[in-house]
Scaffold this motif. Sequence first.
Motif, PDB file in Angstrom:
ATOM      1  N   GLY A   1     -85.089 -93.909  44.035  1.00  0.00           N
ATOM      2  CA  GLY A   1     -85.148 -93.674  45.479  1.00  0.00           C
ATOM      3  C   GLY A   1     -84.250 -92.529  45.920  1.00  0.00           C
ATOM      4  N   ILE A   2     -83.046 -92.439  45.355  1.00  0.00           N
ATOM      5  CA  ILE A   2     -82.123 -91.346  45.689  1.00  0.00           C
ATOM      6  C   ILE A   2     -82.748 -90.012  45.297  1.00  0.00           C
ATOM      7  CG2 ILE A   2     -79.942 -90.258  45.039  1.00  0.00           C
ATOM      8  CD1 ILE A   2     -78.720 -93.072  44.879  1.00  0.00           C
ATOM      9  N   SER A   3     -83.349 -89.957  44.117  1.00  0.00           N
ATOM     10  CA  SER A   3     -83.959 -88.711  43.646  1.00  0.00           C
ATOM     11  C   SER A   3     -85.092 -88.268  44.564  1.00  0.00           C
ATOM     12  CB  SER A   3     -84.483 -88.894  42.225  1.00  0.00           C
ATOM     13  OG  SER A   3     -83.464 -89.289  41.363  1.00  0.00           O
ATOM     14  N   LYS A   4     -85.946 -89.214  44.953  1.00  0.00           N
ATOM     15  CA  LYS A   4     -87.060 -88.875  45.834  1.00  0.00           C
ATOM     16  C   LYS A   4     -86.563 -88.448  47.212  1.00  0.00           C
ATOM     17  CE  LYS A   4     -90.648 -91.660  45.855  1.00  0.00           C
ATOM     18  NZ  LYS A   4     -91.457 -92.905  45.773  1.00  0.00           N
ATOM     19  N   ALA A   5     -85.530 -89.135  47.715  1.00  0.00           N
ATOM     20  CA  ALA A   5     -84.995 -88.786  49.029  1.00  0.00           C
ATOM     21  C   ALA A   5     -84.306 -87.421  49.010  1.00  0.00           C
ATOM     22  CB  ALA A   5     -84.026 -89.864  49.506  1.00  0.00           C
ATOM     23  N   LEU A   6     -83.603 -87.110  47.911  1.00  0.00           N
ATOM     24  CA  LEU A   6     -82.953 -85.796  47.793  1.00  0.00           C
ATOM     25  C   LEU A   6     -83.971 -84.676  47.825  1.00  0.00           C
ATOM     26  CD1 LEU A   6     -80.126 -86.209  45.121  1.00  0.00           C
ATOM     27  CD2 LEU A   6     -79.866 -85.414  47.463  1.00  0.00           C
ATOM     28  N   GLN A   7     -85.081 -84.823  47.104  1.00  0.00           N
ATOM     29  CA  GLN A   7     -86.067 -83.754  47.081  1.00  0.00           C
ATOM     30  C   GLN A   7     -86.820 -83.665  48.412  1.00  0.00           C
ATOM     31  OE1 GLN A   7     -89.735 -83.511  46.221  1.00  0.00           O
ATOM     32  NE2 GLN A   7     -90.115 -85.618  46.801  1.00  0.00           N
ATOM     33  N   LEU A   8     -86.869 -84.753  49.172  1.00  0.00           N
ATOM     34  CA  LEU A   8     -87.449 -84.669  50.510  1.00  0.00           C
ATOM     35  C   LEU A   8     -86.485 -83.997  51.481  1.00  0.00           C
ATOM     36  CD1 LEU A   8     -89.188 -88.147  50.868  1.00  0.00           C
ATOM     37  CD2 LEU A   8     -90.290 -85.920  50.693  1.00  0.00           C
ATOM     38  N   TYR A   9     -85.187 -84.282  51.337  1.00  0.00           N
ATOM     39  CA  TYR A   9     -84.190 -83.684  52.217  1.00  0.00           C
ATOM     40  C   TYR A   9     -84.072 -82.183  51.973  1.00  0.00           C
ATOM     41  CZ  TYR A   9     -79.980 -83.158  54.978  1.00  0.00           C
ATOM     42  OH  TYR A   9     -79.080 -82.768  55.935  1.00  0.00           O
ATOM     43  N   ASP A  10     -84.016 -81.797  50.693  1.00  0.00           N
ATOM     44  CA  ASP A  10     -83.888 -80.381  50.322  1.00  0.00           C
ATOM     45  C   ASP A  10     -84.883 -80.072  49.208  1.00  0.00           C
ATOM     46  OD1 ASP A  10     -83.144 -77.808  49.842  1.00  0.00           O
ATOM     47  OD2 ASP A  10     -81.109 -78.261  49.169  1.00  0.00           O
ATOM     48  N   PRO A  11     -86.057 -79.527  49.537  1.00  0.00           N
ATOM     49  CA  PRO A  11     -87.091 -79.287  48.518  1.00  0.00           C
ATOM     50  C   PRO A  11     -86.662 -78.347  47.394  1.00  0.00           C
ATOM     51  CG  PRO A  11     -88.044 -79.169  50.708  1.00  0.00           C
ATOM     52  CD  PRO A  11     -86.556 -79.263  50.879  1.00  0.00           C
TER      53      PRO A  11
ATOM     54  N   LEU B   1     -84.176 -78.728  45.545  1.00  0.00           N
ATOM     55  CA  LEU B   1     -83.606 -79.551  44.473  1.00  0.00           C
ATOM     56  C   LEU B   1     -84.676 -80.178  43.589  1.00  0.00           C
ATOM     57  CD1 LEU B   1     -80.894 -81.457  46.549  1.00  0.00           C
ATOM     58  CD2 LEU B   1     -80.601 -79.401  45.176  1.00  0.00           C
ATOM     59  N   ARG B   2     -85.945 -80.039  43.978  1.00  0.00           N
ATOM     60  CA  ARG B   2     -87.033 -80.702  43.264  1.00  0.00           C
ATOM     61  C   ARG B   2     -87.113 -80.282  41.795  1.00  0.00           C
ATOM     62  NH1 ARG B   2     -91.745 -83.483  43.824  1.00  0.00           N
ATOM     63  NH2 ARG B   2     -93.471 -82.818  42.505  1.00  0.00           N
ATOM     64  N   GLY B   3     -86.931 -79.017  41.505  1.00  0.00           N
ATOM     65  CA  GLY B   3     -87.054 -78.527  40.133  1.00  0.00           C
ATOM     66  C   GLY B   3     -86.069 -79.180  39.190  1.00  0.00           C
ATOM     67  N   ALA B   4     -84.809 -79.248  39.592  1.00  0.00           N
ATOM     68  CA  ALA B   4     -83.779 -79.848  38.740  1.00  0.00           C
ATOM     69  C   ALA B   4     -84.025 -81.340  38.544  1.00  0.00           C
ATOM     70  CB  ALA B   4     -82.397 -79.617  39.342  1.00  0.00           C
ATOM     71  N   LEU B   5     -84.400 -82.035  39.627  1.00  0.00           N
ATOM     72  CA  LEU B   5     -84.631 -83.477  39.524  1.00  0.00           C
ATOM     73  C   LEU B   5     -85.871 -83.779  38.682  1.00  0.00           C
ATOM     74  CD1 LEU B   5     -83.834 -84.408  43.210  1.00  0.00           C
ATOM     75  CD2 LEU B   5     -82.478 -85.016  41.213  1.00  0.00           C
ATOM     76  N   LYS B   6     -86.906 -82.969  38.826  1.00  0.00           N
ATOM     77  CA  LYS B   6     -88.123 -83.188  38.054  1.00  0.00           C
ATOM     78  C   LYS B   6     -87.902 -82.892  36.575  1.00  0.00           C
ATOM     79  CE  LYS B   6     -93.070 -82.460  38.323  1.00  0.00           C
ATOM     80  NZ  LYS B   6     -93.376 -83.876  38.245  1.00  0.00           N
ATOM     81  N   ALA B   7     -87.121 -81.831  36.285  1.00  0.00           N
ATOM     82  CA  ALA B   7     -86.834 -81.494  34.887  1.00  0.00           C
ATOM     83  C   ALA B   7     -86.041 -82.610  34.206  1.00  0.00           C
ATOM     84  CB  ALA B   7     -86.062 -80.182  34.816  1.00  0.00           C
ATOM     85  N   ALA B   8     -85.171 -83.280  34.959  1.00  0.00           N
ATOM     86  CA  ALA B   8     -84.389 -84.384  34.395  1.00  0.00           C
ATOM     87  C   ALA B   8     -85.210 -85.672  34.291  1.00  0.00           C
ATOM     88  CB  ALA B   8     -83.149 -84.626  35.246  1.00  0.00           C
ATOM     89  N   GLY B   9     -86.402 -85.702  34.902  1.00  0.00           N
ATOM     90  CA  GLY B   9     -87.267 -86.877  34.826  1.00  0.00           C
ATOM     91  C   GLY B   9     -86.939 -87.955  35.830  1.00  0.00           C
ATOM     92  N   PHE B  10     -86.204 -87.619  36.883  1.00  0.00           N
ATOM     93  CA  PHE B  10     -85.785 -88.631  37.858  1.00  0.00           C
ATOM     94  C   PHE B  10     -86.847 -88.920  38.909  1.00  0.00           C
ATOM     95  CE2 PHE B  10     -81.071 -87.404  37.162  1.00  0.00           C
ATOM     96  CZ  PHE B  10     -81.089 -88.075  35.963  1.00  0.00           C
ATOM     97  N   LEU B  11     -87.859 -88.068  39.055  1.00  0.00           N
ATOM     98  CA  LEU B  11     -88.887 -88.295  40.067  1.00  0.00           C
ATOM     99  C   LEU B  11     -90.057 -89.107  39.520  1.00  0.00           C
ATOM    100  CD1 LEU B  11     -88.940 -84.797  41.775  1.00  0.00           C
ATOM    101  CD2 LEU B  11     -87.773 -86.865  42.512  1.00  0.00           C
ATOM    102  N   THR B  12     -90.067 -89.358  38.217  1.00  0.00           N
ATOM    103  CA  THR B  12     -91.137 -90.122  37.597  1.00  0.00           C
ATOM    104  C   THR B  12     -90.788 -91.605  37.631  1.00  0.00           C
ATOM    105  OG1 THR B  12     -91.551 -88.281  36.106  1.00  0.00           O
ATOM    106  CG2 THR B  12     -92.512 -90.400  35.508  1.00  0.00           C
ATOM    107  N   ARG B  13     -91.716 -92.409  38.110  1.00  0.00           N
ATOM    108  CA  ARG B  13     -91.492 -93.841  38.165  1.00  0.00           C
ATOM    109  C   ARG B  13     -91.694 -94.409  36.767  1.00  0.00           C
ATOM    110  NH1 ARG B  13     -92.199 -99.259  37.714  1.00  0.00           N
ATOM    111  NH2 ARG B  13     -92.792-100.436  39.534  1.00  0.00           N
ATOM    112  N   ASP B  14     -90.706 -95.152  36.268  1.00  0.00           N
ATOM    113  CA  ASP B  14     -90.808 -95.781  34.955  1.00  0.00           C
ATOM    114  C   ASP B  14     -91.755 -96.973  35.096  1.00  0.00           C
ATOM    115  OD1 ASP B  14     -90.531 -96.780  32.443  1.00  0.00           O
ATOM    116  OD2 ASP B  14     -88.348 -96.934  32.493  1.00  0.00           O
TER     117      ASP B  14
END
Length: 167
Positions: free
Chosen positions: A119-129, A131-144
């Motif tokens: 949830g934090i990862s998704k909210a961060l990328q919504l607040y500041d788009p 940041l999406r690249g770094a979060l997606k590369a780390a795999g935090f936006l993918t639901r396990d």
Amino acid sequence: MSDTIKTLEGLEAVAGGTEAAVAMEAPREPVRDALGRSYATGKRKDAVARVWIKPGSGKMVVRDAKGNYIDYTKYFARPVLQMILRQPFEVAGVSEQFDVMATVKGGGLSGQAGAVKHGISKALQLYDPSLRGALKAAGFLTRDSRVVERKKFGKRKARRSFQFSKR
């Protein structure tokens, strides 16, 4: 075949100036409410976390199923779970710049920590788009998507059989 495109006008002539090309150029817009917060839902196993983030000093509170607001270090007492919650901020490079308010329901502590992280990862990328690249590369936006397998009839658990008795 000498139909190579040499200028931007030539590209527009081939593409026909479609709306799809215009839509791809438009950057993502930040999604914030009237109070300047971003909201996202995170999930992991059976746990569901509703997360709000806003600019602040790095304070994190968790609202449990009973409605009590508890500091995340007390709710998630194990250091590993606290580290999991801090990961999205460290990867995005915005440590201690956002306040987090999360409500969690279902599952156990480990699943709840994973849900809050999602949830934090998704909210961060919504607040500041940006940041999406770094979060997606780390795999935090993918639901396990791994969840507990259901128990089958005639079995002790999902796959485990009852103990065999010879006599």
